[in-house]
Motif scaffolding. Structure first.
Motif, mmCIF file in Angstrom:
data_model
loop_
_atom_site.group_PDB
_atom_site.id
_atom_site.type_symbol
_atom_site.label_atom_id
_atom_site.label_comp_id
_atom_site.label_asym_id
_atom_site.label_seq_id
_atom_site.Cartn_x
_atom_site.Cartn_y
_atom_site.Cartn_z
ATOM 1 N N PRO A 1 0.826 -1.215 0.000
ATOM 2 C CA PRO A 1 0.000 0.000 0.000
ATOM 3 C C PRO A 1 0.861 1.267 0.000
ATOM 4 C CG PRO A 1 -0.752 -1.552 1.671
ATOM 5 C CD PRO A 1 0.579 -2.035 1.188
ATOM 6 N N VAL A 2 0.251 2.380 -0.389
ATOM 7 C CA VAL A 2 0.917 3.671 -0.376
ATOM 8 C C VAL A 2 1.396 3.985 1.039
ATOM 9 C CG1 VAL A 2 0.592 6.148 -0.691
ATOM 10 C CG2 VAL A 2 -0.431 4.545 -2.312
ATOM 11 N N ASP A 3 2.631 4.424 1.166
ATOM 12 C CA ASP A 3 3.214 4.871 2.430
ATOM 13 C C ASP A 3 3.740 3.739 3.291
ATOM 14 O OD1 ASP A 3 4.001 7.073 3.990
ATOM 15 O OD2 ASP A 3 2.305 6.845 5.331
ATOM 16 N N ALA A 4 3.489 2.479 2.938
ATOM 17 C CA ALA A 4 4.029 1.360 3.703
ATOM 18 C C ALA A 4 5.508 1.182 3.391
ATOM 19 C CB ALA A 4 3.269 0.083 3.390
ATOM 20 N N LYS A 5 6.261 0.714 4.404
ATOM 21 C CA LYS A 5 7.707 0.540 4.255
ATOM 22 C C LYS A 5 8.081 -0.871 3.809
ATOM 23 C CE LYS A 5 7.919 4.636 6.120
ATOM 24 N NZ LYS A 5 8.102 5.820 5.262
ATOM 25 N N GLY A 6 7.211 -1.825 4.061
ATOM 26 C CA GLY A 6 7.492 -3.213 3.725
ATOM 27 C C GLY A 6 6.390 -4.102 4.260
ATOM 28 N N PHE A 7 6.701 -5.375 4.425
ATOM 29 C CA PHE A 7 5.725 -6.357 4.872
ATOM 30 C C PHE A 7 6.203 -7.028 6.157
ATOM 31 C CE2 PHE A 7 5.379 -6.299 0.231
ATOM 32 C CZ PHE A 7 4.016 -6.171 0.044
ATOM 33 N N LYS A 8 5.250 -7.578 6.907
ATOM 34 C CA LYS A 8 5.550 -8.600 7.888
ATOM 35 C C LYS A 8 4.750 -9.837 7.510
ATOM 36 C CE LYS A 8 6.934 -5.780 11.831
ATOM 37 N NZ LYS A 8 6.612 -5.364 13.228
ATOM 38 N N LEU A 9 5.397 -10.966 7.600
ATOM 39 C CA LEU A 9 4.807 -12.227 7.184
ATOM 40 C C LEU A 9 4.510 -13.051 8.429
ATOM 41 C CD1 LEU A 9 4.221 -14.295 4.843
ATOM 42 C CD2 LEU A 9 6.580 -15.061 5.165
ATOM 43 N N TYR A 10 3.257 -13.512 8.566
ATOM 44 C CA TYR A 10 2.846 -14.304 9.720
ATOM 45 C C TYR A 10 2.563 -15.732 9.294
ATOM 46 C CZ TYR A 10 2.401 -10.150 12.631
ATOM 47 O OH TYR A 10 2.674 -9.016 13.344
ATOM 48 N N ARG A 11 2.884 -16.670 10.200
ATOM 49 C CA ARG A 11 2.692 -18.082 9.899
ATOM 50 C C ARG A 11 2.243 -18.817 11.157
ATOM 51 N NH1 ARG A 11 7.873 -21.381 9.465
ATOM 52 N NH2 ARG A 11 7.156 -22.314 11.422
ATOM 53 N N THR A 12 1.391 -19.801 10.952
ATOM 54 C CA THR A 12 1.023 -20.646 12.081
ATOM 55 C C THR A 12 2.157 -21.607 12.427
ATOM 56 O OG1 THR A 12 0.030 -22.211 10.546
ATOM 57 C CG2 THR A 12 -1.433 -20.603 11.580
ATOM 58 N N ILE A 13 1.990 -22.263 13.578
ATOM 59 C CA ILE A 13 2.894 -23.343 13.937
ATOM 60 C C ILE A 13 2.256 -24.669 13.553
ATOM 61 C CG2 ILE A 13 4.018 -22.038 15.761
ATOM 62 C CD1 ILE A 13 2.231 -23.473 17.781
ATOM 63 N N LYS A 14 2.961 -25.749 13.791
ATOM 64 C CA LYS A 14 2.525 -27.091 13.409
ATOM 65 C C LYS A 14 1.153 -27.431 14.004
ATOM 66 C CE LYS A 14 4.125 -31.904 13.745
ATOM 67 N NZ LYS A 14 2.986 -32.451 14.509
ATOM 68 N N ASP A 15 0.332 -28.082 13.186
ATOM 69 C CA ASP A 15 -0.972 -28.598 13.603
ATOM 70 C C ASP A 15 -1.908 -27.504 14.108
ATOM 71 O OD1 ASP A 15 -0.143 -31.166 12.953
ATOM 72 O OD2 ASP A 15 0.646 -31.538 14.958
ATOM 73 N N ALA A 16 -1.852 -26.322 13.510
ATOM 74 C CA ALA A 16 -2.773 -25.246 13.877
ATOM 75 C C ALA A 16 -4.168 -25.563 13.345
ATOM 76 C CB ALA A 16 -2.277 -23.933 13.304
ATOM 77 N N PRO A 17 -5.222 -25.018 13.961
ATOM 78 C CA PRO A 17 -6.567 -25.221 13.417
ATOM 79 C C PRO A 17 -6.713 -24.546 12.059
ATOM 80 C CG PRO A 17 -6.578 -23.602 15.181
ATOM 81 C CD PRO A 17 -5.217 -24.228 15.189
ATOM 82 N N VAL A 18 -7.759 -24.892 11.325
ATOM 83 C CA VAL A 18 -7.949 -24.381 9.971
ATOM 84 C C VAL A 18 -8.121 -22.857 10.000
ATOM 85 C CG1 VAL A 18 -9.474 -24.418 7.962
ATOM 86 C CG2 VAL A 18 -8.939 -26.537 9.177
ATOM 87 N N ASN A 19 -7.360 -22.173 9.152
ATOM 88 C CA ASN A 19 -7.457 -20.718 8.961
ATOM 89 C C ASN A 19 -7.515 -19.948 10.283
ATOM 90 O OD1 ASN A 19 -7.504 -18.397 7.480
ATOM 91 N ND2 ASN A 19 -9.687 -18.473 7.028
ATOM 92 N N PRO A 20 -6.531 -20.147 11.158
ATOM 93 C CA PRO A 20 -6.588 -19.524 12.485
ATOM 94 C C PRO A 20 -6.071 -18.092 12.470
ATOM 95 C CG PRO A 20 -4.575 -20.748 12.270
ATOM 96 C CD PRO A 20 -5.302 -20.904 10.959
#
Length: 240
Positions: free
Chosen positions: A127-146
């Motif tokens: 997006p405009v004015d954003a400096k970059g991204f942060k990427l998030y990830r679940t850990i092993k055996d997380a529930p669906v779409n948590p």
């Protein structure tokens, strides 16, 4: 800067020229302006508040979230992920202003032992004015779409980002959803926060005409966040 009709205009005192900044607003609304951290904030209650850097960056107040597009792929035997299905989402990182809410889309992929995951380039979604991204990830055996629990920083996607990181190396949790600032009739900077007064939900579903809402400290675009200190005050409710 001033409003007239459905337009916002600015007058350059050096060139003595008047230039249209933006058009398409609700007709003939009174505008409120406030300067905070070298940005001009502007609102008229009927439209979403905006901010401008005085040069080229003009956007809605708040921290717009990015889209997350493409498909994940699994490859190699050089990763440290356990065998499981993992879910990924990204946020836009606005530096000192904070980070946006999570992308609407969560991408998922099944991983075998020692595989790594390739995440496609998202540069076009910044997006405009954003400096970059942060990427998030679940850990092993997380529930669906948590709600995603952990992250690591991706300042930019050069072509793809290769995730080889084990669960125990992911140490920081996602801070939680934050609200976009509502429509407001008045703005004021005070004690290093931006205050929004006489409020209405962006979709027009409810109004709070006796309420002032204050931003996070030094973060004028962040409101309604349980992690940082934001809040509101109702002043003599319904007294007109």
């Amino acid at each position: 800067v001033f409003g007239s009709g459905e337009d916002l205009w600015y007058y350059d005192t050096t060139t003595e020229q008047v230039t249209r900044l933006q058009t398409g607003f609700e007709l003939c609304q009174p505008w409120s302006f406030a300067t905070f951290q070298d940005w001009l904030y502007m609102t008229n209650f009927a439209d979403i508040p905006y901010r401008w850097d005085g040069v080229s960056k003009f956007r809605q107040v708040g921290l717009p979230k990015p889209s997350f597009t493409g498909a994940l792929s699994v490859a190699g035997v050089d990763g440290f992920l356990a065998a499981s299905t993992y879910y990924y989402r990204i946020v836009a990182d606005y530096g000192a202003l904070g980070e946006s809410n999570l992308s609407d889309v969560a991408l998922s992929v099944g991983v075998g032992p020692t595989n790594h995951v390739d995440i496609p380039d998202q540069t076009a979604n910044l997006p405009v004015d954003a400096k970059g991204f942060k990427l998030y990830r679940t850990i092993k055996d997380a529930p669906v779409n948590p709600l995603l629990r952990v992250y690591y920083l991706v300042a930019e996607f050069v072509s793809t980002f290769k995730d080889t990181v084990s669960d125990n190396a992911l140490l920081v949790e996602y801070p939680g959803d934050r609200a976009m600032p509502m429509n407001a009739a008045f703005l004021a900077p005070h004690i290093n926060r931006l205050w929004y007064g006489y409020l209405m939900e962006r979709n027009g579903s409810a109004s709070y005409t006796s309420r002032v809402q204050y931003s996070a400290l030094y973060q004028p675009d962040i409101l309604g966040d349980s992690v940082v200190d934001t809040g509101f005050i109702d002043i003599y409710p319904n007294d007109g």
